[in-house]
Each structure stands twice: as structure tokens, then as C-alpha cells.
Design an enzyme around this catalytic site. Structure first.
Site, PDB file in Angstrom:
ATOM      1  N   THR A  13       0.831  -1.214   0.000  1.00  0.00           N
ATOM      2  CA  THR A  13       0.000   0.000   0.000  1.00  0.00           C
ATOM      3  C   THR A  13       0.866   1.265   0.000  1.00  0.00           C
ATOM      4  O   THR A  13       0.739   2.129  -0.867  1.00  0.00           O
ATOM      5  CB  THR A  13      -0.917   0.003   1.252  1.00  0.00           C
ATOM      6  OG1 THR A  13      -1.684  -1.199   1.258  1.00  0.00           O
ATOM      7  CG2 THR A  13      -1.832   1.209   1.270  1.00  0.00           C
ATOM      8  N   VAL A 132       3.539   8.244  12.344  1.00  0.00           N
ATOM      9  CA  VAL A 132       2.481   8.717  13.244  1.00  0.00           C
ATOM     10  C   VAL A 132       1.441   9.530  12.472  1.00  0.00           C
ATOM     11  O   VAL A 132       1.781  10.501  11.793  1.00  0.00           O
ATOM     12  CB  VAL A 132       3.064   9.590  14.387  1.00  0.00           C
ATOM     13  CG1 VAL A 132       1.956  10.008  15.345  1.00  0.00           C
ATOM     14  CG2 VAL A 132       4.154   8.845  15.144  1.00  0.00           C
ATOM     15  N   ILE A 136      -0.568  13.446   8.333  1.00  0.00           N
ATOM     16  CA  ILE A 136      -0.450  14.693   9.121  1.00  0.00           C
ATOM     17  C   ILE A 136       1.024  14.905   9.493  1.00  0.00           C
ATOM     18  O   ILE A 136       1.638  14.015  10.073  1.00  0.00           O
ATOM     19  CB  ILE A 136      -1.275  14.625  10.431  1.00  0.00           C
ATOM     20  CG1 ILE A 136      -2.723  14.218  10.162  1.00  0.00           C
ATOM     21  CG2 ILE A 136      -1.194  15.933  11.195  1.00  0.00           C
ATOM     22  CD1 ILE A 136      -3.544  14.005  11.438  1.00  0.00           C
ATOM     23  N   LYS A 205       2.482   4.679  18.273  1.00  0.00           N
ATOM     24  CA  LYS A 205       2.537   6.078  17.819  1.00  0.00           C
ATOM     25  C   LYS A 205       2.637   7.033  19.009  1.00  0.00           C
ATOM     26  O   LYS A 205       3.372   8.028  18.980  1.00  0.00           O
ATOM     27  CB  LYS A 205       1.299   6.393  16.975  1.00  0.00           C
ATOM     28  CG  LYS A 205       1.277   5.618  15.663  1.00  0.00           C
ATOM     29  CD  LYS A 205      -0.108   5.635  15.037  1.00  0.00           C
ATOM     30  CE  LYS A 205      -0.136   4.954  13.681  1.00  0.00           C
ATOM     31  NZ  LYS A 205      -1.486   4.666  13.213  1.00  0.00           N
TER      32      LYS A 205
HETATM   33  P1  NDP Z   1       1.716  -3.905   2.866  1.00  0.00           P
HETATM   34  O1  NDP Z   1       1.478  -5.225   3.502  1.00  0.00           O
HETATM   35  O2  NDP Z   1       0.702  -3.373   1.943  1.00  0.00           O
HETATM   36  O3  NDP Z   1       3.116  -3.936   2.110  1.00  0.00           O
HETATM   37  C1  NDP Z   1       4.257  -4.558   2.622  1.00  0.00           C
HETATM   38  C2  NDP Z   1       5.266  -4.767   1.492  1.00  0.00           C
HETATM   39  O4  NDP Z   1       6.434  -5.376   2.039  1.00  0.00           O
HETATM   40  C3  NDP Z   1       4.763  -5.692   0.387  1.00  0.00           C
HETATM   41  O5  NDP Z   1       5.235  -5.257  -0.851  1.00  0.00           O
HETATM   42  C4  NDP Z   1       5.364  -7.055   0.739  1.00  0.00           C
HETATM   43  O6  NDP Z   1       5.633  -7.837  -0.408  1.00  0.00           O
HETATM   44  C5  NDP Z   1       6.667  -6.634   1.416  1.00  0.00           C
HETATM   45  N1  NDP Z   1       7.041  -7.569   2.484  1.00  0.00           N
HETATM   46  C6  NDP Z   1       6.297  -7.882   3.555  1.00  0.00           C
HETATM   47  N2  NDP Z   1       6.961  -8.754   4.331  1.00  0.00           N
HETATM   48  C7  NDP Z   1       8.133  -9.012   3.725  1.00  0.00           C
HETATM   49  C8  NDP Z   1       9.218  -9.854   4.021  1.00  0.00           C
HETATM   50  N3  NDP Z   1       9.226 -10.631   5.102  1.00  0.00           N
HETATM   51  N4  NDP Z   1      10.272  -9.865   3.186  1.00  0.00           N
HETATM   52  C9  NDP Z   1      10.279  -9.075   2.075  1.00  0.00           C
HETATM   53  N5  NDP Z   1       9.258  -8.250   1.745  1.00  0.00           N
HETATM   54  C10 NDP Z   1       8.191  -8.233   2.552  1.00  0.00           C
HETATM   55  O7  NDP Z   1       1.989  -2.892   4.067  1.00  0.00           O
HETATM   56  P2  NDP Z   1       1.720  -1.326   4.090  1.00  0.00           P
HETATM   57  O8  NDP Z   1       2.236  -0.694   2.865  1.00  0.00           O
HETATM   58  O9  NDP Z   1       0.308  -1.076   4.485  1.00  0.00           O
HETATM   59  O10 NDP Z   1       2.609  -0.884   5.363  1.00  0.00           O
HETATM   60  C11 NDP Z   1       4.013  -0.733   5.259  1.00  0.00           C
HETATM   61  C12 NDP Z   1       4.495  -0.010   6.524  1.00  0.00           C
HETATM   62  O11 NDP Z   1       3.889   1.277   6.594  1.00  0.00           O
HETATM   63  C13 NDP Z   1       4.135  -0.697   7.845  1.00  0.00           C
HETATM   64  O12 NDP Z   1       5.176  -0.487   8.761  1.00  0.00           O
HETATM   65  C14 NDP Z   1       2.871   0.027   8.298  1.00  0.00           C
HETATM   66  O13 NDP Z   1       2.682  -0.015   9.680  1.00  0.00           O
HETATM   67  C15 NDP Z   1       3.213   1.432   7.836  1.00  0.00           C
HETATM   68  N6  NDP Z   1       2.081   2.313   7.623  1.00  0.00           N
HETATM   69  C16 NDP Z   1       1.021   1.892   6.873  1.00  0.00           C
HETATM   70  C17 NDP Z   1      -0.027   2.758   6.612  1.00  0.00           C
HETATM   71  C18 NDP Z   1      -1.199   2.354   5.790  1.00  0.00           C
HETATM   72  O14 NDP Z   1      -2.153   3.140   5.664  1.00  0.00           O
HETATM   73  N7  NDP Z   1      -1.204   1.176   5.186  1.00  0.00           N
HETATM   74  C19 NDP Z   1      -0.034   4.133   7.158  1.00  0.00           C
HETATM   75  C20 NDP Z   1       1.145   4.472   7.937  1.00  0.00           C
HETATM   76  C21 NDP Z   1       2.150   3.595   8.156  1.00  0.00           C
HETATM   77  P3  NDP Z   1       4.408  -8.424  -1.314  1.00  0.00           P
HETATM   78  O15 NDP Z   1       3.678  -7.222  -1.834  1.00  0.00           O
HETATM   79  O16 NDP Z   1       5.054  -9.179  -2.405  1.00  0.00           O
HETATM   80  O17 NDP Z   1       3.574  -9.249  -0.381  1.00  0.00           O
HETATM   81  N1  HSE Z   2      -3.133   0.766  10.586  1.00  0.00           N
HETATM   82  C1  HSE Z   2      -2.810   2.125  10.782  1.00  0.00           C
HETATM   83  C2  HSE Z   2      -4.067   2.907  11.053  1.00  0.00           C
HETATM   84  C3  HSE Z   2      -2.116   2.677   9.568  1.00  0.00           C
HETATM   85  O1  HSE Z   2      -5.156   2.411  10.751  1.00  0.00           O
HETATM   86  O2  HSE Z   2      -3.978   4.007  11.586  1.00  0.00           O
HETATM   87  C4  HSE Z   2      -1.599   4.084   9.750  1.00  0.00           C
HETATM   88  O3  HSE Z   2      -0.561   4.131  10.676  1.00  0.00           O
END
Ligand code: NDP
Ligand code: HSE
Length: 440
Positions: A13, A132, A136, A205
Site C-alpha cells: 500500500t 504517526v 499529518i 505512535k
Molecule cells: P503492505 O502489507 O501493503 O506492504 C508490505 C510490502 O512489504 C509488500 O510489498 C510485501 O511484499 C513486502 N514484504 C512484507 N513482508 C516481507 C518480508 N518478510 N520480506 C520481504 N518483503 C516483505 O503494508 P503497508 O504498505 O500497508 O505498510 C508498510 C508499513 O507502513 C508498515 O510499517 C505500516 O505499519 C506502515 N504504515 C502503513 C499505513 C497504511 O495506511 N497502510 C499508514 C502508515 C504507516 P508483497 O507485496 O510481495 O507481499
Molecule cells: N493501521 C494504521 C491505522 C495505519 O489504521 O492508523 C496508519 O498508521
């Protein structure tokens, strides 16, 4: 000038959102950063998965270590999530002299002290705005914009998924599990969604916010954590009848005895702006001694809102690539050798008001027993409501709002009330905060 070459760990994402924002706004971003920013490599587990961003100019690998070890790459963007692998990758990137941008609040809250020390020793930056409150810019606001203040307290809705669930339950009467499934589909929830609903994500956070607000080390293991999974529709309705909304808040407050660090559902007066923050939106209220209360509002999760914060960090890092590491903004806002050892208070020593809901056998003397127990602990009642039970003729729900009291006194009173023969089941307790300018 040559472009800055970056590598992205994770194309989910946030990773895809970051690539999209960097490519769509490339020209404006380069005008701000002073150099073009080029994503040269990215990693993902599944190379066959379709990505939500253009990838034709990016070398994609399954091996995230290939990125942190790639000598061409100056800045590593960690968007994998989780703690163990992410920590290993970030420390390796730092050891290789690379700057790091991460959205990983679990990583920073749990291992941030060690990571920042390693970064300082190596003279590189670790930026974490997206960790966090999604889009924002709250880290920058507290760390830089409010640097002249002594921060007294902050209170925030800092989990988008949880706020989305509470809003849909209240406004559309939707089922908890359905709304959570939708939040997962929209990319808001954590890989383990219990982190969202049980308050762990918000506590990560809050730990970060408290550290930068008060100049204390990150102490996630000292945070009090309670989630939203036990909130019922009736609590939402009763709260409304008293003029409150139930919000899941992270609260950090400096008192003479120490710092309160707590995450829990909270009744907030419905006239407060923060009580009207709905859906996936987040808001953080910060009270500084000079500025007074300030409020920061925006999307708390989702691909592009989070990417907005990630890209802002990338721009910050690029702008300061050539500055003396000793003249950069410190990771935790205060100089590393000037952190304070203010203790974190135990929850039982925290003072708040309470909403209590109990199921009573409807006969004379029951309320007298309950009020006697509260009175004996000097807990004064602010309001009370009795509602006939819809399921049984001889029982009723009693809802009591109290004035402020130390939590340990309330714990003792609740234990005594639950032991009464006329009380059925457990007493539900939700804390109340007025979030006034003055917080005694
Ligand atoms: P996703 O699960 O959507 O994406 C994670 C990515 O990392 C994927 O591309 C996945 O590969 C890859 N991945 C996961 N595990 C492994 C592993 N063990 N080895 C190699 N690659 C790996 O997560 P998000 O993008 O939602 O979140 C990413 C970070 O951002 C997290 O720390 C989350 O807490 C933080 N975050 C998320 C927000 C949100 O709204 N989603 C907002 C703020 C922070 P593949 O796609 O091939 O499975
Ligand atoms: N899972 C988190 C939330 C993503 O819903 O706020 C953003 O940190």
C-alpha cells in the site's frame, strides 16, 4: 546535479503510493529538494503480483538486502513493516552509511533508541514522519514548529482503522467485523489487525509522540494499552445521551509525578473538535505553554496520504545530505545527551473521570449500595441514568458519570461493586477527558 538514488523496501500500500507520488509530482519535488529523486530498486516478496504503481524503470528484487547493500543507493525507504526483519535491514542500511526513511511505528517505538544511536554514530538520518498519524506532519510540527514550547499534554486519534470502525458503528449501525474487513481491503489496517483494534498501533505512535514532546527516551513497554473491541452500541448511545462521543485516544501528559502514557477509549464532550473527527481521519491536539492548544487534522492511513509523509521525509533528507550531521534536527527533537529521565506513571496513579455501566437487579437499596461504595472512596457522582433492561423485567442498566479520581481508588470501588449480589456481570468502565485548555 546528479539525481539522488533511492531504494524502496516493500511495494505494498505505502510503497506503491510512494512511487506514484514521486513520479506524478517529480518536477515539483525536484524543485523543492534541489535534486531529482530516482527510485532505482525496490523489493517485494511476490515478483508476480501486480503492483499499484508504474515499475518499468525500477529493478525489483525479492531480496531486500540487495537494496541495503547496493552501493548506488543513498537513501533506503523501509516500507515492509514488522519488527525483526525491518530492524535488521535498517541497521544494515545505517552501517552501510545510508539514510533511512520509514513509516514503521512498531520498529521506531520498540527499537528507536538503538536505531537513532546507530544513526548518530554513523552520521546518517532516520526520518519517520509517516509513522504517526499517516499524512499529518505531526512529527515536524512538534519537533520543529513547537520547539519554543514546554509541551504540557497531547491527545490524539492516531489509529485510522479504529476511528473508521467506531464511526461506522455509530453512524451506520454496522457490525464491528464487517467494518474491519472493509478497512483491511482499503489498505488502512496493519498486517495484524489486532494491533489496530487492541490499541497496540496507537500505543506505538503515542510512544513516539511522547518522546519528541517531552524529550524522553522511547518507552513503549511502559504504555497503558486498551483497545476498542469491548465497546458496545449501548455505550455509544449512552455516551451520546450525556453529550459525549466515544473516541479511541492516545494521551501523553506531563505531571509533577511523571508522564502519563495511555491509550484507551475515552468519552470526549461532543462539542470538542476532536470528538467530531470521523472515519479514517486522525487528529492530534497538542497543548504548549506558549502557544496554547493546537490541533492537527488529516488522513491517518491509506496509500497516498501516507506517501505524502514519506516523500516529505525524502525531501528533508535530500535537502540536508550535505549538512554537518551535528547541525541536523535531532531524531527525538531534543539533543541526544539532553534527554530527561522523567518516569512514566503507572495507570493506577493516573487521575481521570469515569463512565460506569452496570447491570443491576432492579430492587430497592441497590443504588444505595453502589453510591455508598463510591462515597467511601471519595468518588463523587456527576450524573446518573437508569434504563430498564430490554431483555429482562427485573434488571436494569445503570450508568454513572463520576468526577476525577485516582485510578487505583476506582479499581477498588469496581471490585467491591462487582462483588454485590445485586450486580450482574462486570462493570464497564470508560475514562472521560474534558480536553480543556486547563487540565488540572
Ligand atoms: P503492505 O502489507 O501493503 O506492504 C508490505 C510490502 O512489504 C509488500 O510489498 C510485501 O511484499 C513486502 N514484504 C512484507 N513482508 C516481507 C518480508 N518478510 N520480506 C520481504 N518483503 C516483505 O503494508 P503497508 O504498505 O500497508 O505498510 C508498510 C508499513 O507502513 C508498515 O510499517 C505500516 O505499519 C506502515 N504504515 C502503513 C499505513 C497504511 O495506511 N497502510 C499508514 C502508515 C504507516 P508483497 O507485496 O510481495 O507481499
Ligand atoms: N493501521 C494504521 C491505522 C495505519 O489504521 O492508523 C496508519 O498508521
Amino acid at each position: 546535479m546528479k539525481p539522488v538514488r533511492i531504494g524502496i523496501l516493500g511495494l505494498g500500500t505505502v510503497g506503491s503510493g510512494t512511487v506514484n507520488v514521486l513520479s506524478r509530482n517529480a518536477k515539483e519535488i525536484a524543485r523543492r529538494a534541489g535534486r531529482e529523486i530516482k527510485v532505482v530498486q525496490a523489493s517485494a516478496r511476490d515478483l508476480k503480483k501486480e503492483r499499484a504503481c508504474p515499475t518499468k524503470d525500477i529493478k525489483i528484487t525479492q531480496d531486500p538486502f540487495a537494496i541495503v547493500d547496493n552501493p548506488e543507493i543513498e537513501v533506503v525507504i523501509e516500507l515492509i513493516g514488522g519488527v525483526d526483519l525491518a530492524k535488521e535491514l535498517v541497521l544494515k542500511a545505517i552501517a552501510n552509511g545510508k539514510h533511512v526513511v520509514t513509516a514503521n511505528k512498531a520498529l521506531i517505538a520498540i527499537h528507536g533508541n538503538e536505531i537513532f544511536q546507530a544513526a548518530q554514530n554513523k552520521g546518517v538520518m532516520v526520518a519517520f514522519e509517516a509513522a504517526v498519524a499517516g499524512g499529518i506532519p505531526i512529527i515536524k510540527a512538534i519537533r520543529e514548529g513547537l520547539a519554543g514550547n514546554s509541551i504540557e499534554w497531547l491527545a490524539g486519534i492516531i489509529n485510522g482503522t479504529g476511528n473508521y470502525i467506531l464511526t461506522e458503528m455509530r453512524d451506520a449501525g454496522r457490525d464491528f467485523a464487517d467494518v474491519l474487513a472493509e478497512a483491511q481491503k482499503l489498505g488502512y489496517a496493519e498486517a495484524d489487525p489486532t494491533f489496530d483494534v487492541e490499541g497496540v498501533d496507537a500505543a506505538h505512535k503515542l510512544t513516539i509522540l511522547a518522546a519528541i514532546a517531552f524529550g524522553i527516551p522511547l518507552q513503549f513497554d511502559r504504555a497503558y494499552i486498551e483497545g476498542i473491541s469491548k465497546i458496545t452500541e449501548s455505550d455509544v448511545e449512552y455516551a451520546q445521551a450525556f453529550g459525549y462521543r466515544i473516541k479511541h485516544l492516545g494521551i501523553a501528559r506531563r505531571t509533577e509525578q511523571g508522564v502519563e502514557l495511555r491509550v484507551h477509549p475515552t468519552l470526549v464532550p461532543e462539542r470538542r473538535l476532536i470528538a467530531n473527527v470521523d472515519g479514517v481521519m486522525n487528529a492530534v491536539l497538542v497543548k504548549g505553554d506558549a502557544v496554547g492548544p493546537t490541533l492537527y487534522y488529516g488522513a491517518g492511513a491509506g496509500a497516498e496520504p501516507t506517501a505524502s509523509a514519506v516523500v516529505a521525509d525524502i525531501v528533508d533528507v535530500v535537502r540536508t545530505l550535505t549538512t554537518d550531521p551535528n547541525n541536523r534536527v535531532p531524531h527525538l527533537a531534543f539533543q541526544p545527551d539532553a534527554l530527561s529521565d522523567l518516569p512514566i506513571l503507572k495507570m493506577e496513579d493516573v487521575k481521570t473521570s469515569y463512565y460506569l455501566r452496570m447491570q443491576v437487579i432492579d430492587k430497592p437499596g441497590v443504588m444505595a449500595d453502589v453510591t455508598r461504595i463510591l462515597g467511601a472512596r471519595k468518588i463523587s457522582i456527576e450524573a446518573m441514568l437508569q434504563k430498564e433492561s430490554e431483555v429482562s423485567d427485573d434488571s436494569a442498566s445503570v450508568i454513572i458519570l463520576t468526577h476525577r479520581v485516582i485510578e487505583k481508588n476506582m479499581n477498588a470501588a469496581i471490585t467491591e461493586i462487582e462483588a454485590l449480589a445485586t450486580i450482574q456481570g462486570e462493570v464497564t468502565r470508560i475514562r472521560i477527558e474534558q480536553l480543556n485548555k486547563e487540565w488540572d
